[in-house]
Design a protein around this motif. Structure first.
Motif, PDB file in Angstrom:
ATOM      1  N   SER A   1       0.836  -1.204   0.000  1.00 48.86           N
ATOM      2  CA  SER A   1       0.000   0.000   0.000  1.00 48.86           C
ATOM      3  C   SER A   1       0.868   1.250   0.000  1.00 48.86           C
ATOM      4  O   SER A   1       2.061   1.209   0.324  1.00 48.86           O
ATOM      5  CB  SER A   1      -0.915   0.001   1.228  1.00 48.86           C
ATOM      6  N   MET A   2       0.248   2.381  -0.385  1.00 50.81           N
ATOM      7  CA  MET A   2       0.967   3.654  -0.376  1.00 50.81           C
ATOM      8  C   MET A   2       1.469   3.988   1.022  1.00 50.81           C
ATOM      9  O   MET A   2       2.595   4.465   1.202  1.00 50.81           O
ATOM     10  CB  MET A   2       0.048   4.774  -0.880  1.00 50.81           C
ATOM     11  N   SER A   3       0.657   3.697   2.021  1.00 51.81           N
ATOM     12  CA  SER A   3       1.049   4.039   3.387  1.00 51.81           C
ATOM     13  C   SER A   3       2.220   3.177   3.852  1.00 51.81           C
ATOM     14  O   SER A   3       3.154   3.677   4.489  1.00 51.81           O
ATOM     15  CB  SER A   3      -0.141   3.875   4.337  1.00 51.81           C
ATOM     16  N   ASP A   4       2.211   1.864   3.509  1.00 53.90           N
ATOM     17  CA  ASP A   4       3.321   0.986   3.899  1.00 53.90           C
ATOM     18  C   ASP A   4       4.606   1.390   3.185  1.00 53.90           C
ATOM     19  O   ASP A   4       5.697   1.364   3.774  1.00 53.90           O
ATOM     20  CB  ASP A   4       2.998  -0.470   3.568  1.00 53.90           C
TER      21      ASP A   4
ATOM     22  N   VAL B   1       4.108  -0.546  -5.566  1.00 54.04           N
ATOM     23  CA  VAL B   1       3.291   0.358  -4.737  1.00 54.04           C
ATOM     24  C   VAL B   1       1.935   0.513  -5.412  1.00 54.04           C
ATOM     25  O   VAL B   1       1.834   0.902  -6.579  1.00 54.04           O
ATOM     26  CB  VAL B   1       3.977   1.721  -4.568  1.00 54.04           C
ATOM     27  N   GLU B   2       0.886   0.202  -4.660  1.00 52.97           N
ATOM     28  CA  GLU B   2      -0.456   0.136  -5.218  1.00 52.97           C
ATOM     29  C   GLU B   2      -1.236   1.414  -4.944  1.00 52.97           C
ATOM     30  O   GLU B   2      -1.291   1.905  -3.811  1.00 52.97           O
ATOM     31  CB  GLU B   2      -1.195  -1.065  -4.623  1.00 52.97           C
ATOM     32  N   THR B   3      -1.831   1.950  -5.989  1.00 53.21           N
ATOM     33  CA  THR B   3      -2.677   3.135  -5.857  1.00 53.21           C
ATOM     34  C   THR B   3      -4.081   2.700  -5.461  1.00 53.21           C
ATOM     35  O   THR B   3      -4.679   1.842  -6.123  1.00 53.21           O
ATOM     36  CB  THR B   3      -2.734   3.907  -7.178  1.00 53.21           C
ATOM     37  N   PRO B   4      -4.646   3.250  -4.393  1.00 49.07           N
ATOM     38  CA  PRO B   4      -5.979   2.816  -3.951  1.00 49.07           C
ATOM     39  C   PRO B   4      -7.061   3.235  -4.946  1.00 49.07           C
ATOM     40  O   PRO B   4      -6.944   4.245  -5.649  1.00 49.07           O
ATOM     41  CB  PRO B   4      -6.164   3.529  -2.608  1.00 49.07           C
TER      42      PRO B   4
ATOM     43  N   GLN C   1     -12.026   9.712   2.287  1.00 50.94           N
ATOM     44  CA  GLN C   1     -10.664   9.335   1.893  1.00 50.94           C
ATOM     45  C   GLN C   1     -10.102  10.328   0.876  1.00 50.94           C
ATOM     46  O   GLN C   1      -8.930  10.708   0.945  1.00 50.94           O
ATOM     47  CB  GLN C   1     -10.663   7.919   1.311  1.00 50.94           C
TER      48      GLN C   1
END
Length: 383
Positions: A281-284, A339-342, A349
């Motif tokens: 995830s972007m945050s990770d 890296v995955e974009t939500p 959000q």
């Protein structure tokens, strides 16, 4: 007109050995053959002259008579040599056939032993190929696998001889056991596989009723194959003597197992190394953290993600790849971050991300560097 010296005709010295005489004749035969000298009217006469010379010098008794008396040895019937001028086509065929095997033996399948030696009676069985697909896990660990191979096996009824009641094959009457026959075509002697025995040199008067004289029958065999750890697509495994049975008791061929390793859903293989693409995830990716990844042996490994990781970043797990085929350690496993974009964001959000974007102008060094370069490019184009 006086006849030329035979040695001079073949371009060899008077003390030449039998091999040198044959070599000289071969050279002249190639050089003077009428098919190669259509525009030279003298070529045919010179070709016959070379043939006449070789017919005498290849024979030890005729050669001795010629060395002592010269051409006079054959002018009055002495020695029974060729007539002057070499006009006998049969004499040429006899002379040329001595070197025929040397010139063309490899193409006729004789391997240089065409005239004198008998053909091999029993033919070796064909080699067989078996394509075997294995999983990446099996290629990693190795396995013992049983396969079914349709093949020819030695006939039990005649024990591979092809003859009923154990009778022995007899020499083929057409080729006298040579496996090939010759026919005269102009200046050439042409050699062909015997049509009666199909080149085997022998025939069976009372063929086996089970195998019809072949000495082998069709059967499906089960074989246990050891697939070593580390195999990859294209690996070839040879099983000696497990191929097709030979004709009439001949030696058995070999079986070759060709390996194809199936594609895997998680791992991509490059030689001994494995690659695994792991989404984060972007945050990770921004904050860093730990993730758990699978390994090819069925285990798990924890990998630490550094803060600010970008897509495409790789981390190495040493010795977690594929083993070498014949020992020598193992390759590595590479974790590649994606890296995955939500997607499908809620209103809240989206609001948080817009607020975050306003606060993170100085936190994207790669974007800042890129757009700065773009601005400089456009400015340079204007000027």
């Amino acid at each position: 007109m006086a006849k030329r010296d035979y040695y001079e005709t073949l371009g060899v010295s008077k003390g030449a050995s039998a091999d040198e005489i044959k070599k000289g004749y071969r050279t002249k035969a190639k050089e003077l053959h009428p098919d190669r000298n259509a525009d030279n009217p003298e070529a045919e006469a010179q070709f016959k002259e070379a043939n006449e010379a070789y017919e005498v010098l290849k024979d030890a008794e005729k050669k001795a008579a010629y060395d002592r008396y010269g051409h006079a040895a054959f002018d009055g019937g002495m020695g029974g040599g060729p007539r002057p001028g070499g006009g006998q086509q049969g004499d040429f065929a006899s002379a040329f056939s001595d070197v025929f095997d040397d010139l063309f033996g490899d193409f006729m399948g004789g391997g240089g032993g065409g005239r004198g030696g008998a053909r091999q009676r029993a033919a070796r069985g064909s080699d067989l190929r078996y394509n075997l697909r294995v999983s990446l896990e099996d290629a990693f660990a190795g396995l013992q696998k049983t396969i079914s191979v349709p093949t020819s096996v030695t006939c039990d009824s005649c024990s591979g001889t092809g003859a009923e009641g154990g009778a022995e094959p007899v020499n083929c009457p057409t080729c006298s056991g040579m496996g090939k026959v010759r026919a005269q075509q102009g200046f050439f002697t042409v050699e062909r596989t015997c049509p009666t025995c199909n080149g085997l040199g022998q025939i069976i008067s009372n063929p086996c009723k089970v195998c019809s004289g072949a000495g082998r029958t069709q059967k499906e065999r089960s074989l246990s194959v050891n697939i070593p750890a580390g195999v990859e697509t294209g690996t070839r495994i040879r099983l000696a003597g497990e191929g097709e049975a030979g004709m009439r008791g001949g030696p058995t061929g070999d079986l070759y197992i060709f390996i194809e390793v199936e594609e895997h859903t998680l791992f991509q293989r490059e030689s001994q190394h494995l690659f695994c693409r792991v989404p984060v995830s972007m945050s990770d990716a921004a904050l860093g953290g730990d993730i758990e990844v699978p390994t090819i042996d069925g285990g798990r490994s924890r990998v630490k993600i550094p803060e600010g990781s970008q897509s495409g970043r790789q981390m190495r797990l040493r010795n977690k790849g594929m083993p070498a085929l014949r020992g020598g350690g193992s390759g590595d496993m590479f974790i590649e971050l994606a890296v995955e974009t939500p997607v499908n964001l809620t209103s809240r959000q989206k609001e948080i991300l817009r607020e975050f974007d306003k606060l993170s102008e100085d936190n994207n060094p790669e974007s800042s560097s890129f757009f700065s370069s773009v601005k400089n490019f456009w400015d340079s184009m204007k000027s």
